[in-house]
Design an enzyme around this catalytic site. Structure first.
Site, PDB file in Angstrom:
ATOM      1  N   SER A   1      -0.028   6.144   2.682  1.00 40.27           N
ATOM      2  CA  SER A   1       1.236   5.560   2.306  1.00 40.27           C
ATOM      3  C   SER A   1       0.983   5.111   1.066  1.00 40.27           C
ATOM      4  O   SER A   1      -0.105   4.882   0.322  1.00 40.27           O
ATOM      5  CB  SER A   1       1.710   4.339   3.093  1.00 40.27           C
ATOM      6  OG  SER A   1       0.771   3.397   2.866  1.00 40.27           O
ATOM      7  N   LYS A   2       2.088   4.636   0.312  1.00 37.24           N
ATOM      8  CA  LYS A   2       2.156   4.253  -1.431  1.00 37.24           C
ATOM      9  C   LYS A   2       0.888   3.087  -1.497  1.00 37.24           C
ATOM     10  O   LYS A   2       0.497   3.108  -2.234  1.00 37.24           O
ATOM     11  CB  LYS A   2       3.260   3.421  -1.710  1.00 37.24           C
ATOM     12  CG  LYS A   2       4.347   4.519  -1.784  1.00 37.24           C
ATOM     13  CD  LYS A   2       5.587   3.718  -2.637  1.00 37.24           C
ATOM     14  CE  LYS A   2       6.869   4.821  -2.624  1.00 37.24           C
ATOM     15  NZ  LYS A   2       8.145   4.217  -2.285  1.00 37.24           N
ATOM     16  N   ARG A   3       0.710   2.336  -0.213  1.00 39.51           N
ATOM     17  CA  ARG A   3      -0.257   1.308  -0.462  1.00 39.51           C
ATOM     18  C   ARG A   3      -1.575   1.800  -0.955  1.00 39.51           C
ATOM     19  O   ARG A   3      -2.494   1.202  -1.425  1.00 39.51           O
ATOM     20  CB  ARG A   3      -0.362   0.765   0.994  1.00 39.51           C
ATOM     21  CG  ARG A   3      -1.244  -0.286   1.410  1.00 39.51           C
ATOM     22  CD  ARG A   3      -0.640  -0.771   2.764  1.00 39.51           C
ATOM     23  NE  ARG A   3      -0.975   0.045   3.959  1.00 39.51           N
ATOM     24  CZ  ARG A   3      -2.104   0.277   4.504  1.00 39.51           C
ATOM     25  NH1 ARG A   3      -3.344  -0.278   3.916  1.00 39.51           N
ATOM     26  NH2 ARG A   3      -1.958   1.164   5.571  1.00 39.51           N
TER      27      ARG A   3
ATOM     28  N   GLY B   1      -2.245   4.413  -3.021  1.00 37.52           N
ATOM     29  CA  GLY B   1      -1.812   4.937  -4.320  1.00 37.52           C
ATOM     30  C   GLY B   1      -0.891   5.866  -4.311  1.00 37.52           C
ATOM     31  O   GLY B   1      -0.077   5.755  -3.491  1.00 37.52           O
TER      32      GLY B   1
END
Ligand code: GLU
Length: 483
Positions: A252-254, A256
């Site tokens: 997920s965005k977490r 990168g």
């Protein structure tokens, strides 16, 4: 049988890494077998689908070179390729399901469903729709309609037996029908649900193989039941294991960037990205580097792993470096040009030949286009940062004479070529009775701002006489200001 595969994104965001990998595997299967790759836009989530997302997905696909033979922008024999333009087709088949007793209208309101859900929760049971409207008498249905209730259409899921997904990647996976509820096919506003529309589209578009993320595996028995109820042939399914972050949580965005175009922005090459995505969950021996032609030649569904893949940024960086060096220098220079242009650094003297020389000098060290542009800063006539430790050590009064001599002599070197430039450094060193390094190190700091740079002679030569003179004077000014 000619293979027909599809990539069916929902336009609710950009093309992300997982979606791109799904598209790639389908595309490779089509290319490997001489089949057809279809792009279909699943835009039935009206609240979240946007035109901008459609564009973003097409852009991502194009950047990666994943071309489609049929799709939203080009049409094709099975057009249209937007689900919201296919409502007639869904209507036709759902009428068939209704007429043949495989589906029914359900009038339960949201409040009623919530109450049932709560009830189940209290009992500690998983909620599944009980089929309260399954056998509704026609008079009651009529009355409810007259009251203005808008029904949904639900599938009459068999209450016994099992449905087997014969998966190309996971083998046989068995689902108990009793655990699947009477799921919704068409919502009250007439828009089909994913599970229903996808079946009608895959069937009417003659899709032979469906490769998709294994988050869809639990949907597949429902879809198979619809195929069976309509007497349609099912495609072969293959569910690709998820991509996880280093911490083994779903990517997920977490972790990168997850958008494919964010990688473009960060200076990754599409060749490297494709190579990396292919290797993310697929293997062919222990080969790591693949051209797209090799991927097409060697791809097989059998090579897809049946366990999750972990996204490894370091490996992507490494592969990108590999691809930067594999590209012919003029090709790499062409791809860098827009980035230099965007910075406003290019001038008339920066001919293709000059840019090629620069790329040649820097490409061994850079892992991304952004890094290479960064390393190239001091070759252009722009202000540069002087590293304080380097200044401290080399822009000192003892070196003033050296830097002044270089400032006077280098810009006048004739002809301006590599041997002459080198000659200026070497003859100054021998005149002063010092090693070449004693001249080169202060010059390096004066010209580049740091003690690490490519070869000094090549660097000075590429910078050109004017910039060399200007930088040396700048360094001398800096020294003067320090004392
Ligand atoms: N629109 C679905 C998704 O993006 C497609 C799934 C499928 O390939 O069936 O997840």
């Amino acid at each position: 049988m000619k293979i027909r595969v599809r990539f069916a994104p929902s336009p609710t965001g950009y093309l992300h890494v997982g979606g791109a990998r799904t598209a790639l595997f389908n595309w490779l299967l089509a290319r490997h077998t001489g089949g057809t790759f279809v792009l279909r836009i699943e835009d039935t989530d009206l609240a979240r689908s946007t035109e901008a997302s459609v564009q973003a997905i097409l852009d991502g696909m194009r950047w990666l070179g994943l071309t489609w033979e049929e799709g939203p922008d080009i049409g094709g024999p099975y057009a249209p390729y937007f689900q919201m333009q296919r409502l007639d087709t869904y209507k036709r088949y759902v009428d068939q399901l209704l007429n043949e007793g495989h589906a029914y209208h359900c009038f339960c309101s949201k409040e009623e469903l919530d109450a049932m859900r709560e009830e189940a929760q209290k009992k500690g049971e998983a909620f599944s729709y009980t089929g309260r409207c399954r056998n509704l008498l026609p008079e009651i249905a009529q009355r409810l309609r007259e009251e203005g209730r808008q029904p949904v259409i639900r599938f009459k899921t068999p209450t016994e037996g099992e449905t087997v997904v014969d998966d190309l990647i996971h083998g046989e996976v068995t689902f108990q029908n009793a655990l699947l509820d009477d799921f919704v096919l068409v919502k009250a506003d007439g828009v089909p649900t994913y599970n229903y529309a996808v079946v009608i589209d895959d069937a009417t578009m003659d899709i032979t193989h469906v490769l998709r993320g294994d988050d869809h595996l639990s949907n597949t028995p429902k879809q198979i039941l619809i195929y069976q109820a309509l007497g349609l042939a099912t495609p072969r399914f293959g569910h690709i294991p998820m991509i996880l972050g280093q911490d083994r949580a779903r990517l997920s965005k977490r972790h990168g960037a997850t958008s494919v175009m964010a990688y473009e922005e960060q200076g990754y090459l599409p060749e490297a990205m494709l190579n990396y995505l292919a290797k993310l969950g697929w293997a062919c021996g222990d080969q790591e580097e693949f051209t797209v032609e090799e991927l097409i030649e060697k791809f097989s569904v059998a090579g897809i792993n049946n366990t999750a893949a972990v996204f490894d940024q370091a490996k992507l960086d490494w592969l990108n470096g590999v691809w930067m060096r594999r590209l012919a220098t003029p090709d790499l220079a062409e791809r860098l040009k827009p980035r230099w242009q965007a910075k406003g650094w290019l001038q008339a003297r920066h001919t293709d030949e000059w840019l090629n020389g620069l790329v040649e000098l820097l490409k061994e060290r850079a892992r991304t286009l952004v890094e290479l542009v960064d390393y190239s800063t001091f070759f252009f006539d722009v202000p540069i940062d002087y590293k304080p430790e380097a200044v401290e050590k080399f822009l000192v009064p003892e070196n003033r004479a050296i830097l002044e001599a270089l400032r006077d002599r280098l810009p006048k070197a004739e002809p301006w070529d590599l041997p002459t430039v080198e000659g200026v450094f070497r003859s100054l060193a021998s005149e002063l009775g010092v090693k070449a390094g004693a001249v080169i190190q202060p010059a390096r700091v004066a010209l580049t701002g740091s003690t690490a740079s490519p070869g000094m002679f090549e660097t000075a030569y590429l910078m050109g006489p004017e910039l060399v003179g200007k930088r040396l004077q700048g360094a001398l000014d800096l020294m003067a200001a320090r004392v």
